[in-house]
Scaffold this active site. Structure first.
Site, PDB file in Angstrom:
ATOM      1  N   SER A 174      68.679  94.606   8.635  1.00  0.00           N
ATOM      2  CA  SER A 174      68.857  93.096   9.336  1.00  0.00           C
ATOM      3  C   SER A 174      67.261  92.065   9.434  1.00  0.00           C
ATOM      4  O   SER A 174      66.418  92.320   8.808  1.00  0.00           O
ATOM      5  CB  SER A 174      68.783  93.470  10.928  1.00  0.00           C
ATOM      6  N   LYS A 204      71.664  99.190  14.606  1.00  0.00           N
ATOM      7  CA  LYS A 204      72.224  97.600  14.104  1.00  0.00           C
ATOM      8  C   LYS A 204      73.218  97.121  14.821  1.00  0.00           C
ATOM      9  O   LYS A 204      73.146  95.955  14.832  1.00  0.00           O
ATOM     10  CB  LYS A 204      72.665  98.117  12.333  1.00  0.00           C
TER      11      LYS A 204
HETATM   12  N1  LIG Z   1      74.802  87.914   5.208  1.00  0.00           N
HETATM   13  C1  LIG Z   1      73.524  88.596   5.848  1.00  0.00           C
HETATM   14  O1  LIG Z   1      72.726  87.856   6.282  1.00  0.00           O
HETATM   15  C2  LIG Z   1      73.819  89.368   6.484  1.00  0.00           C
HETATM   16  C3  LIG Z   1      72.790  89.691   6.804  1.00  0.00           C
HETATM   17  C4  LIG Z   1      73.450  91.661   6.853  1.00  0.00           C
HETATM   18  C5  LIG Z   1      73.457  92.832   6.333  1.00  0.00           C
HETATM   19  N2  LIG Z   1      74.583  91.996   5.767  1.00  0.00           N
HETATM   20  C6  LIG Z   1      75.956  92.786   5.008  1.00  0.00           C
HETATM   21  O2  LIG Z   1      75.443  93.634   3.616  1.00  0.00           O
HETATM   22  C7  LIG Z   1      76.707  93.374   3.101  1.00  0.00           C
HETATM   23  C8  LIG Z   1      76.228  92.665   1.477  1.00  0.00           C
HETATM   24  O3  LIG Z   1      76.697  91.045   1.899  1.00  0.00           O
HETATM   25  P1  LIG Z   1      76.876  90.167   1.110  1.00  0.00           P
HETATM   26  O4  LIG Z   1      77.238  88.042   1.946  1.00  0.00           O
HETATM   27  O5  LIG Z   1      75.489  89.619  -0.319  1.00  0.00           O
HETATM   28  O6  LIG Z   1      78.091  90.052   0.631  1.00  0.00           O
HETATM   29  P2  LIG Z   1      79.369  90.164   1.039  1.00  0.00           P
HETATM   30  O7  LIG Z   1      80.334  88.577   0.330  1.00  0.00           O
HETATM   31  O8  LIG Z   1      80.584  90.775   2.072  1.00  0.00           O
HETATM   32  O9  LIG Z   1      80.114  91.079  -0.837  1.00  0.00           O
HETATM   33  C9  LIG Z   1      80.092  90.548  -1.968  1.00  0.00           C
HETATM   34  C10 LIG Z   1      79.952  91.883  -2.325  1.00  0.00           C
HETATM   35  O10 LIG Z   1      80.343  92.810  -2.291  1.00  0.00           O
HETATM   36  C11 LIG Z   1      81.169  93.142  -3.785  1.00  0.00           C
HETATM   37  N3  LIG Z   1      83.261  93.886  -3.942  1.00  0.00           N
HETATM   38  C12 LIG Z   1      83.214  93.864  -2.718  1.00  0.00           C
HETATM   39  N4  LIG Z   1      84.921  94.313  -3.012  1.00  0.00           N
HETATM   40  C13 LIG Z   1      83.972  95.247  -3.804  1.00  0.00           C
HETATM   41  C14 LIG Z   1      85.051  96.739  -4.599  1.00  0.00           C
HETATM   42  N5  LIG Z   1      86.177  97.280  -3.647  1.00  0.00           N
HETATM   43  N6  LIG Z   1      83.735  97.364  -5.414  1.00  0.00           N
HETATM   44  C15 LIG Z   1      82.917  96.795  -5.862  1.00  0.00           C
HETATM   45  N7  LIG Z   1      81.918  95.803  -4.767  1.00  0.00           N
HETATM   46  C16 LIG Z   1      82.791  94.851  -4.405  1.00  0.00           C
HETATM   47  C17 LIG Z   1      81.509  91.700  -4.365  1.00  0.00           C
HETATM   48  O11 LIG Z   1      81.072  91.993  -6.217  1.00  0.00           O
HETATM   49  P3  LIG Z   1      81.864  90.695  -6.730  1.00  0.00           P
HETATM   50  O12 LIG Z   1      81.008  89.853  -7.244  1.00  0.00           O
HETATM   51  O13 LIG Z   1      82.590  91.566  -8.103  1.00  0.00           O
HETATM   52  O14 LIG Z   1      83.060  90.351  -6.246  1.00  0.00           O
HETATM   53  C18 LIG Z   1      79.647  91.569  -4.405  1.00  0.00           C
HETATM   54  O15 LIG Z   1      79.054  91.844  -4.686  1.00  0.00           O
HETATM   55  C19 LIG Z   1      77.521  93.432   3.636  1.00  0.00           C
HETATM   56  O16 LIG Z   1      78.110  94.491   4.018  1.00  0.00           O
HETATM   57  C20 LIG Z   1      77.266  92.485   4.774  1.00  0.00           C
HETATM   58  O17 LIG Z   1      78.021  92.339   6.187  1.00  0.00           O
HETATM   59  C21 LIG Z   1      75.054  90.707   4.967  1.00  0.00           C
END
Ligand SMILES: NC(=O)c1ccc[n+]([C@@H]2O[C@H](COP(=O)([O-])OP(=O)(O)OC[C@H]3O[C@@H](n4cnc5c(N)ncnc54)[C@H](OP(=O)(O)O)[C@@H]3O)[C@@H](O)[C@H]2O)c1
Length: 483
Positions: A131, A185
């Site tokens: 988080s 979480k």
């Molecule tokens: N954003 C926040 O504030 C936040 C906070 C806490 C937790 N989270 C969690 O952290 C995680 C990452 O969040 P994010 O916002 O950085 O990214 P995201 O937009 O949720 O995901 C994008 C990422 O996932 C990859 N991806 C998607 N499908 C894939 C597949 N089939 N195989 C391999 N890679 C794949 C993408 O690769 P490509 O570049 O190749 O498309 C990219 O690196 C998520 O689970 C999210 O819920 C986010």
């Protein structure tokens, strides 16, 4: 070919993954391997941050080869199918004893399923709630890892090196096995929904009741942030309220569309609570309030339904009523916030019991003190309460909370009744007060519900004056029989 070995790897280099990788790389002793499905993101990260000295990989094989054993990799990809796809690939190139960590926002039941499947290969799987958003990932998040104790031995020090520090302690603890980390979480996010809704209701009541401008209300929140309500959410509320829209010159809050979005973790908290039979009414109302806000057609259709004809404002003819009202709202907010946390912890207790996790509630409150969105002074009080009595039937009966609610209760009632009379929606304030009154009631009308259930469905009932289960012959002579 890779010539340097990394002690930790990150898969998924969107905003969260790249920030987490940079955070890891900035800590003494870490060499970080990075991999992303589309190589463009990897190239960009490596180019923009030469100081991190990342070991970049273009295939899963190369990524595995770049890691020293036991290999440890944190997945930060789109939750759901993305996570499953990456796990499938890593399992092919990792070996028994290696550790795969899912740092995404997975639903805890998916984590339980994934942990079971990955464990069969001899590889450790850890679902870790992270988080703090993108800034937390970069500067120090609150981390809630599940998985085996064995995996935590290797992983714990690495996570502790990147976690936020609160009062000298890293905001990370081994929450419990398999899905425990993602479960906790999820509850964190549920409480976050309630906290945000309560703050929004406080703002709305003050604005409508006193006519103060958003900037003036920002000052009130900034003042509140110096006391028992001190928290990240109160702090950023003041910032948001103070912001002026550059285009129109009006407060930004007045030009933002009033339809709140959600990514689903609040709904998971409520759905899980329903399954566990735990009343998390404050969190549920917060989730529903966002849903209601996002129904423009219904809201437009209902906008001429009757309500109070005169817009209500505080009568400040005595010169002190405005201040009294604002203080009432502050206390109502604090009391309702206590309810949200008490309900969230009830759900943690029920989840731990259902899924066999040994969760230390005081430690959970501790790791939420820094790095995460609900970080607050107040969490120290929760840690202290559970340190004194880890089997509290509800947080509300711990001495600190009992005293705080006693002090806030009259204000809380005044605010809820004022809101109802004025026609100002206060779902989280009101439901929290109702929950409180329900909990403390000597007797509830649940007895009537049992009578109704017995009438139409012969569901039987128990009596207060003797043991056994009973049924009244409603369609017969209405005598009572033991059943
Ligand atoms: N954003 C926040 O504030 C936040 C906070 C806490 C937790 N989270 C969690 O952290 C995680 C990452 O969040 P994010 O916002 O950085 O990214 P995201 O937009 O949720 O995901 C994008 C990422 O996932 C990859 N991806 C998607 N499908 C894939 C597949 N089939 N195989 C391999 N890679 C794949 C993408 O690769 P490509 O570049 O190749 O498309 C990219 O690196 C998520 O689970 C999210 O819920 C986010």
């Amino acid at each position: 070919m890779v010539d340097r070995k990394a002690n930790i790897g990150v898969v998924g280099l969107a905003v969260m993954g790249s920030n987490l990788a940079r955070n890891l790389a900035s800590r003494e002793g870490n060499t970080v391997a990075v991999f992303n499905r589309s190589p463009g993101r990897t190239d960009e990260l490596v180019e923009e941050h030469p100081e991190a000295e990342f070991v970049a990989a273009t295939t899963y094989e190369e990524f595995a080869a770049s890691l020293s054993t036991p290999r440890t990799a944190i997945i930060m990809v789109q939750a759901g199918k993305g996570t499953d796809a990456v796990i499938d690939e890593l399992v092919k190139v990792f070996e028994p004893g290696d550790i795969i960590v899912d740092g995404g926002n997975a639903f805890f039941k998916d984590t339980i399923r994934r942990e079971k499947a990955v464990r069969e290969t001899g590889i450790n799987f850890v679902g870790a709630g992270i988080s703090g958003g993108e800034e937390g990932a970069l500067k120090g998040p609150s981390i809630m890892p599940g998985g085996s104790a064995e995996a935590y031995e290797t992983l714990g020090p690495i996570l502790a090196s990147i976690a936020a520090i609160a009062e000298g302690e890293p905001c990370v603890t081994h929450v419990g096995t398999d899905g425990a980390g993602h479960f906790v979480k999820m509850i964190h996010n549920g409480i976050e929904y309630a906290d945000m809704q309560l703050i929004a209701e406080a703002y709305d009541l003050i604005r409508r009741g006193t006519g103060k401008s958003p900037a003036e209300i920002a000052d009130i929140f900034a003042e509140w942030n110096k006391g028992e309500l001190e928290s990240y959410l109160i702090e950023i509320t003041a910032e948001v309220l103070r912001q002026v829209d550059a285009e129109t010159g009006t407060p930004l809050v007045d030009v933002i569309l009033d339809q709140a979005g959600a990514k689903g973790t609040g709904a998971w908290t409520v759905q899980t609570a329903l399954d566990l039979g735990i009343p998390v009414s404050g969190i549920a109302e917060a989730v529903f309030a966002r849903s209601l806000s996002s129904k423009p057609a219904q809201r437009a259709a209902a906008s001429d339904l009757p309500g109070p004809t005169e817009a209500w404002t505080v009568d400040d003819s005595d010169g002190t009523s405005t201040d009294t009202f604002i203080e009432d709202v502050r206390l109502a907010l604090y009391a309702s916030k206590m309810i949200a946390y008490a309900q969230g912890f009830d759900e943690i207790v029920a989840g731990a019991e259902e899924y066999g996790w040994d969760i230390h509630k005081g430690d959970i409150a501790k790791i939420w003190r820094g790095g995460c969105i609900i970080r607050a002074q107040f969490l120290n009080r929760i840690t202290e309460a559970y340190a004194e009595n880890s089997d509290l039937p509800t947080l509300l009966v711990a001495p600190y909370f009992r005293d705080a609610i006693t002090g806030a209760e009259p204000s809380w009632r005044r605010v809820v009744s004022t809101a109802a009379t004025a026609g100002i929606p206060s779902p989280a304030f009101s439901s929290s007060l109702s929950y409180y009154d329900g909990l403390r009631a000597d007797r509830l009308p649940a007895s009537l519900i049992q009578g109704q259930r017995d009438f139409f469905g012969a569901h039987t009932y128990k009596r207060i004056d003797k043991e056994g289960t009973f049924h009244t012959l409603w369609s017969g002579d209405r005598t009572e029989i033991s059943s």
